[in-house]
Design a protein around this motif. Structure first.
Motif: not given
Length: 274
Positions: A21-31, A132-136, A228-235
């Motif tokens: 949810r922390i990602l912009p809309k287009e990245k969130r939809e891709a994830m 995922s990291t390409r989407v980020f 790296v906000r999303a991967p930091r959250l998952m970490e």
């Protein structure tokens, strides 16, 4: 054309959903589309049906992915189609994920050696990370390094968390070398999970997971924070699970350990700060 239903989206209350949810809309939809693909092939690997049918279902997914890269959009890949070019998603990485699920379909994995376990972790986790990291938005070199380390850290954490669940379907992902070093000779799941040396074997796996978390941190440190906000959250979520598992220990009976919502929310809020 595959007859499988369209893959499901993540549950709104899941840690993955909150993290994305922390990602912009287009990245969130891709994830979410990548998640749906991974969930679909994982369900095939784990549904317990006849192996030939599951092999065939995975092969249909390979064909569907190949068709997508030829420009033929099938129902099961419709969610992925808009994201392939904008985020440079590679066909090989989708195939890697399917190959990982194939390992579970071919046999019930029990006490693989470290080399085989590393291949498994690469396919079922780090390959997802490479997508995922390409989407980020990371450049290729740090993207691949982060996927390598964080994917393995998360998967090793999951293995330690899911010991009993995996044993119930005749699987045991703990590495053979760690089990033998802990004094085990019978490496069948039920015997391993009741053995007094289990805690030592699991802590060896946990130590390797911690090393991968540390390496992932080193990769993320110089990157733009928004990438790296999303991967930091998952970490944060799964490193917390690993810490809780180590505090609990691995001797039976094993209390289930899950992602703590308060910890996830705190990490989420930290990532929102400038």
């Amino acid at each position: 054309m595959s007859e499988a239903p369209a893959p499901a989206l993540p549950a709104a209350g899941s840690s993955f959903y909150l993290g994305m949810r922390i990602l912009p809309k287009e990245k969130r939809e891709a994830m979410f589309a990548i998640y749906a693909f991974c969930r679909a092939v994982d369900d095939i690997a784990d549904d317990g049906g006849p192996r030939p049918e599951r092999r065939a279902a995975l092969e249909r997914w390979r064909e569907d992915i190949d068709a997508l890269y030829r420009g033929e959009i099938r129902p099961v890949t419709a969610m992925l189609a808009p994201h392939i070019r904008p985020f440079r998603l590679e066909r090989a990485h989708f195939h890697d994920v399917v190959d990982g699920m194939q390992m579970d379909v071919e046999e019930d994995i029990q006490a693989p050696d470290w080399a085989t376990l590393d291949i498994y972790c690469d396919r079922v986790a780090s390959a997802v990370g490479r997508l995922s990291t390409r989407v980020f938005g990371l450049a290729d070199e740090p993207a691949d390094a982060l996927a390598h380390h964080l994917g393995r850290a998360l998967q090793l954490t999951n293995i330690l968390r899911d010991l009993d669940e995996d044993a119930s379907i005749s699987r045991l992902y703990l590495p053979r070398e760690a089990l033998l070093a802990a004094g085990m000779s019978d490496l069948s799941p039920a015997v391993v999970l009741a053995h007094p040396g289990l805690d030592a074997a699991c802590r060896e796996v946990a130590a390797r997971a911690r090393d991968h978390y540390e390496s992932a941190d080193l990769v993320m440190r110089p990157q733009q924070r928004n990438l790296v906000r999303a991967p930091r959250l998952m970490e944060a979520a799964y490193r917390g699970v690993l810490d809780d598992l180590l505090k609990r220990g691995f001797a039976a009976p094993r209390r289930p350990v899950k992602v703590r919502k308060d910890r996830m929310l705190a990490a989420f809020l930290r990532q929102l700060l400038p």
